[in-house]
Design an enzyme around this catalytic site. Structure first.
Site, PDB file in Angstrom:
ATOM      1  N   ARG A 131     -10.802   0.651 -10.811  1.00  0.00           N
ATOM      2  CA  ARG A 131     -10.662  -0.140  -9.647  1.00  0.00           C
ATOM      3  C   ARG A 131     -12.367  -0.487  -8.752  1.00  0.00           C
ATOM      4  O   ARG A 131     -12.017   0.842  -7.884  1.00  0.00           O
ATOM      5  CB  ARG A 131      -9.654  -0.274  -9.029  1.00  0.00           C
ATOM      6  CG  ARG A 131      -8.312  -0.855  -9.358  1.00  0.00           C
ATOM      7  CD  ARG A 131      -7.448  -0.037  -8.605  1.00  0.00           C
ATOM      8  NE  ARG A 131      -5.780  -1.039  -8.335  1.00  0.00           N
ATOM      9  CZ  ARG A 131      -4.925  -1.029  -8.875  1.00  0.00           C
ATOM     10  NH1 ARG A 131      -4.954   0.397  -8.704  1.00  0.00           N
ATOM     11  NH2 ARG A 131      -3.974  -1.726  -8.903  1.00  0.00           N
ATOM     12  N   GLU A 160      -3.983 -12.285 -14.740  1.00  0.00           N
ATOM     13  CA  GLU A 160      -3.560 -12.059 -13.983  1.00  0.00           C
ATOM     14  C   GLU A 160      -3.193 -12.934 -12.726  1.00  0.00           C
ATOM     15  O   GLU A 160      -2.211 -14.196 -11.724  1.00  0.00           O
ATOM     16  CB  GLU A 160      -4.235 -11.248 -12.279  1.00  0.00           C
ATOM     17  CG  GLU A 160      -4.664  -9.891 -12.492  1.00  0.00           C
ATOM     18  CD  GLU A 160      -5.622  -9.443 -11.482  1.00  0.00           C
ATOM     19  OE1 GLU A 160      -4.670  -8.566 -10.436  1.00  0.00           O
ATOM     20  OE2 GLU A 160      -6.394  -9.833 -11.958  1.00  0.00           O
ATOM     21  N   HIS A 178       0.616  -0.990  -0.419  1.00  0.00           N
ATOM     22  CA  HIS A 178       0.138  -0.002  -0.115  1.00  0.00           C
ATOM     23  C   HIS A 178       1.059   1.504  -0.111  1.00  0.00           C
ATOM     24  O   HIS A 178       0.704   2.191  -0.760  1.00  0.00           O
ATOM     25  CB  HIS A 178      -0.678  -0.040   1.131  1.00  0.00           C
ATOM     26  CG  HIS A 178      -1.854   1.162   1.296  1.00  0.00           C
ATOM     27  ND1 HIS A 178      -3.288   1.184   0.589  1.00  0.00           N
ATOM     28  CD2 HIS A 178      -1.830   2.094   1.883  1.00  0.00           C
ATOM     29  CE1 HIS A 178      -3.537   1.778   1.510  1.00  0.00           C
ATOM     30  NE2 HIS A 178      -2.372   2.635   1.912  1.00  0.00           N
ATOM     31  N   ASN A 185       1.029  -6.911 -10.840  1.00  0.00           N
ATOM     32  CA  ASN A 185       0.937  -7.025  -9.541  1.00  0.00           C
ATOM     33  C   ASN A 185       1.023  -8.785  -9.170  1.00  0.00           C
ATOM     34  O   ASN A 185       1.213  -9.308  -8.017  1.00  0.00           O
ATOM     35  CB  ASN A 185       0.423  -6.461  -9.002  1.00  0.00           C
ATOM     36  CG  ASN A 185       0.393  -4.956  -8.994  1.00  0.00           C
ATOM     37  OD1 ASN A 185       0.997  -4.570  -9.672  1.00  0.00           O
ATOM     38  ND2 ASN A 185      -0.653  -3.933  -8.986  1.00  0.00           N
ATOM     39  N   ASP A 186      -0.579  -8.753  -9.729  1.00  0.00           N
ATOM     40  CA  ASP A 186      -0.569 -10.107  -8.732  1.00  0.00           C
ATOM     41  C   ASP A 186      -0.340 -11.526 -10.295  1.00  0.00           C
ATOM     42  O   ASP A 186       0.098 -12.344  -9.846  1.00  0.00           O
ATOM     43  CB  ASP A 186      -2.407 -10.233  -9.261  1.00  0.00           C
ATOM     44  CG  ASP A 186      -3.034 -10.064  -7.591  1.00  0.00           C
ATOM     45  OD1 ASP A 186      -2.747 -10.215  -7.315  1.00  0.00           O
ATOM     46  OD2 ASP A 186      -4.189  -9.037  -8.052  1.00  0.00           O
ATOM     47  N   CYS A 225      -1.993  -2.803 -16.738  1.00  0.00           N
ATOM     48  CA  CYS A 225      -2.327  -2.256 -15.973  1.00  0.00           C
ATOM     49  C   CYS A 225      -1.668  -2.295 -14.627  1.00  0.00           C
ATOM     50  O   CYS A 225      -2.095  -1.402 -13.632  1.00  0.00           O
ATOM     51  CB  CYS A 225      -3.505  -2.085 -16.038  1.00  0.00           C
ATOM     52  SG  CYS A 225      -4.488  -3.828 -15.164  1.00  0.00           S
ATOM     53  N   ARG A 275       2.371 -10.632  -3.172  1.00  0.00           N
ATOM     54  CA  ARG A 275       3.319  -8.970  -3.203  1.00  0.00           C
ATOM     55  C   ARG A 275       3.063  -8.215  -1.860  1.00  0.00           C
ATOM     56  O   ARG A 275       3.680  -6.768  -2.300  1.00  0.00           O
ATOM     57  CB  ARG A 275       1.699  -8.070  -3.902  1.00  0.00           C
ATOM     58  CG  ARG A 275       0.937  -8.957  -3.941  1.00  0.00           C
ATOM     59  CD  ARG A 275      -0.514  -8.238  -4.840  1.00  0.00           C
ATOM     60  NE  ARG A 275      -0.806  -6.927  -4.983  1.00  0.00           N
ATOM     61  CZ  ARG A 275      -1.533  -6.329  -5.088  1.00  0.00           C
ATOM     62  NH1 ARG A 275      -1.968  -7.724  -6.502  1.00  0.00           N
ATOM     63  NH2 ARG A 275      -1.743  -4.965  -6.011  1.00  0.00           N
TER      64      ARG A 275
HETATM   65  C1  PEP Z   1      -2.512  -5.962 -10.692  1.00  0.00           C
HETATM   66  O1  PEP Z   1      -2.617  -6.947 -10.061  1.00  0.00           O
HETATM   67  O2  PEP Z   1      -1.291  -5.560 -11.606  1.00  0.00           O
HETATM   68  C2  PEP Z   1      -3.339  -5.125 -10.678  1.00  0.00           C
HETATM   69  C3  PEP Z   1      -3.560  -4.126 -11.277  1.00  0.00           C
HETATM   70  O3  PEP Z   1      -5.068  -5.294 -10.169  1.00  0.00           O
HETATM   71  P1  PEP Z   1      -4.560  -4.981  -8.014  1.00  0.00           P
HETATM   72  O4  PEP Z   1      -3.316  -4.528  -7.700  1.00  0.00           O
HETATM   73  O5  PEP Z   1      -5.790  -4.000  -8.079  1.00  0.00           O
HETATM   74  O6  PEP Z   1      -4.953  -5.955  -7.114  1.00  0.00           O
HETATM   75 MG    MG Z   2      -4.716  -7.475  -9.304  1.00  0.00          MG
END
Ligand code: PEP
Ligand code: MG
Length: 565
Positions: A294, A419, A194, A442-443, A490, A453
């Site tokens: 989101r 993801e 975060h 990210n995921d 993204c 993560r």
């Molecule tokens: C991701 O997982 O890269 C993503 C964009 O979704 P979030 O960060 O909201 O899980």
């Molecule tokens: Mg994600």
């Protein structure tokens, strides 16, 4: 600003938000520790001690009100709510009763009274349960006044400073004023935690996961140079280094909404947003559209499913900021670090691998139906081009079912997020149903590398520079190519200007990021041709380690050094 000696010392952490700045350290006061159970000496006056509690609560209330008057947005609301909590007599009178009945010292009485109040709110659930954090905040502040300890939370200083902390709680981050906080350095946290995401959103250089052995060397008032790209903190920097940081800080870059490469090839540079206000500021920052809305961010604090009408309003607020432009809306991504009480099960042992995101439709298909209905209505009432996608699609059946469902509500462009590794591997099959895909790096990174993560101790694994992640991104793009299905990114990887070049070289057509990153990514992309990008993508894919990939690519992009990125 001047240095205190001639020996610069370099300290390392994980650079998570680019930029080079210098300033004095201000450490976040450590949290208040639980006062021991102690009783008042025989000669103390119980009434006077009770009076101290009331006075301390008043002091806290006034200081929070003063801070609220200066703050803006979420920070202001948070401070106002906390000030009201400090003014509420329930906490003070029950603490005073403990002083009278058990002769407890005031700080212990406040601690225990706050504990009972917090458990009571917790048992009520929903909105009330969320107020327990405010009770704890007020408790800590009153105890700090009573024991003459430093006030917890972000320091309030007249001059800008480099904030050094263990980690920042969401409640702290809402109070960060980017005019005052030049950079963050934290001992904990990882690249997609975060704190890191917030730092990038605010455009503040940041280093996380530095470890206490590093942060313990940084004392209030020390002059440090923070390089958020390289993850280096220089204690006692040289005059030359300070001059360069000042020079870079004086340059302001803007994005003109014309994302592309040196050879004129278009790359859509889009914004990640969570609500109408974010969408409006992204539009002002030149974003060519929204690449990730989101939607769960509109409803995170709600105990029940929002009505279709409330959803239409929330979605319209975003769509209205981008007339005639593309807005990619993600259906609710609830679960793991974003629980929604009406949709997710808080008791799952492994929430990141559980019934989250699109999987919640197994139990609550009606929630997706309502969302699609609201989205179709919002699209009909605005001029934006809505593309809708579901998070965490794992099988071809899911991609098909989602696309069919979305189209049945009149939403013409239906896609998926990639993801989960299976989606990248099976992209060609999934593109028989999905019109487009957006890769959530990210995921995707978390699942490919099997690394949480949020964990700073695994930050070396949690990066989109990992060759295994890059190969899966390539597989996803290759899967979309025969049918000309556009694949975007993204996740946070899109906001790293050097990695952005690699992604484009792998075949990614759009990059969606925090609006703050648009000018940097744009400036770097404009220095390469598609051929250059393809060559650098190959260099990265062939590298043995993430660091080697990053270094080899960065070495070929001299613009990065020039811009201090
Ligand atoms: C991701 O997982 O890269 C993503 C964009 O979704 P979030 O960060 O909201 O899980
Ligand atoms: Mg994600």
């Amino acid at each position: 600003m001047s240095t205190t000696d001639d020996n610069p010392t370099s300290l390392n952490g994980i650079g998570v938000s680019p930029g080079l700045v210098a300033g004095p350290v201000a450490r976040m006061a450590p949290g208040i520790t639980e006062p021991a159970v102690a009783t008042l000496p025989a000669d103390s006056d119980v009434e006077t001690e009770c009076e101290h509690i009331a006075e301390a609560a008043q002091t806290v209330k006034k200081s929070l009100e003063l801070s609220a008057a200066e703050a803006k947005g979420d920070g202001k609301t948070l401070l106002e709510t906390t000030a009201q909590m400090a003014a509420d007599p329930t906490l003070t009178s029950s603490a005073q009763a403990m002083v009278k009945e058990r002769r407890l010292v005031p700080e212990r009485a406040v601690w225990e009274a706050a504990g009972s109040l917090a458990s009571m709110l917790e048992s009520l659930g929903g909105y009330m349960a969320e107020r327990t954090r405010d009770v704890q905040d007020v408790r800590d502040r009153i105890v700090a006044v009573l024991t003459d300890s430093p006030m917890p939370g972000i320091p309030r200083l007249p001059e800008p400073f480099v904030l050094v902390a263990e980690d920042l709680a969401p409640a702290d981050t809402a109070l960060i004023d980017p005019e005052k906080v030049l950079a963050f350095v934290t001992s904990e946290g990882g690249p997609t935690s975060h704190t890191s995401i917030l730092a990038r959103a605010l455009g503040i250089p940041a280093i996380v996961g530095a470890g206490s052995e590093v942060t313990d060397q940084l004392h209030d008032g020390d002059i440090v140079l923070v390089d958020g790209t390289k993850g280096i903190i220089t204690l006692n920097p040289s005059e030359d280094a300070l001059r360069r940081a000042r020079e870079l800080a004086s340059r302001v870059r803007v994005f003109k909404g014309d994302g592309g490469l040196k050879d004129g090839r278009e790359v859509q540079l889009l914004a990640n947003v969570g609500d109408g206000a974010g969408a409006r500021s992204a539009a002002e920052a030149g974003a060519m559209g929204v690449g990730l809305f989101r939607t769960e961010f509109c409803f995170l604090d709600q105990p029940e499913e929002p009505t279709v009408e409330a959803q239409v309003e929330a979605y319209k607020a975003v769509l209205e900021a981008f007339p005639g432009k593309k807005v990619v809306v993600r259906t609710l991504d609830a679960g793991a670090d974003k629980p929604l009480p009406f949709l997710t099960d808080a008791t799952e042992a492994n929430p990141a691998l559980g019934v989250r995101a699109y999987r919640t439709t197994r139990r609550n298909p009606e929630v997706l139906e309502h969302q699609l209905e609201a989205l179709a209505k919002a699209e009909a009432e605005t001029d934006a081009h809505v593309w809708v996608m579901a998070p965490m699609i794992s099988t071809t059946e899911e991609a098909k079912a989602f696309a069919e469902k979305a189209r049945s509500y009149g939403l013409k462009t239906a896609g998926m997020m990639i993801e989960v590794p299976s989606a990248a591997i099976l992209a060609d099959k999934m593109f028989e149903h999905a019109d487009f895909a957006s890769i959530g790096t990210n995921d995707l990174t978390q699942y490919v590398m099997a690394a949480d993560r949020l964990l700073s101790s695994l930050a070396d694994l949690s990066t989109g520079w990992q060759p295994a992640v890059l190969r899966l991104i390539k597989a996803a793009c290759d899967g979309g190519a025969p049918k000309d299905r556009p694949v975007g990114v993204c996740g946070e990887a899109a906001a790293d200007p050097a990695l952005a070049v690699v992604l484009v070289g792998l075949g990614v057509k759009s990059l969606s990021m925090t609006a703050r990153a648009l000018p940097d990514v744009d400036a770097v992309l404009k220095t390469v041709t598609f051929e250059d990008a393809q060559r650098l993508a190959q260099v990265a894919i062939d590298a043995i380690t993430a660091d080697a990939a990053r270094e080899a690519v960065r070495a070929e992009l001299p613009i990065l050094e020039e811009l201090g990125l």
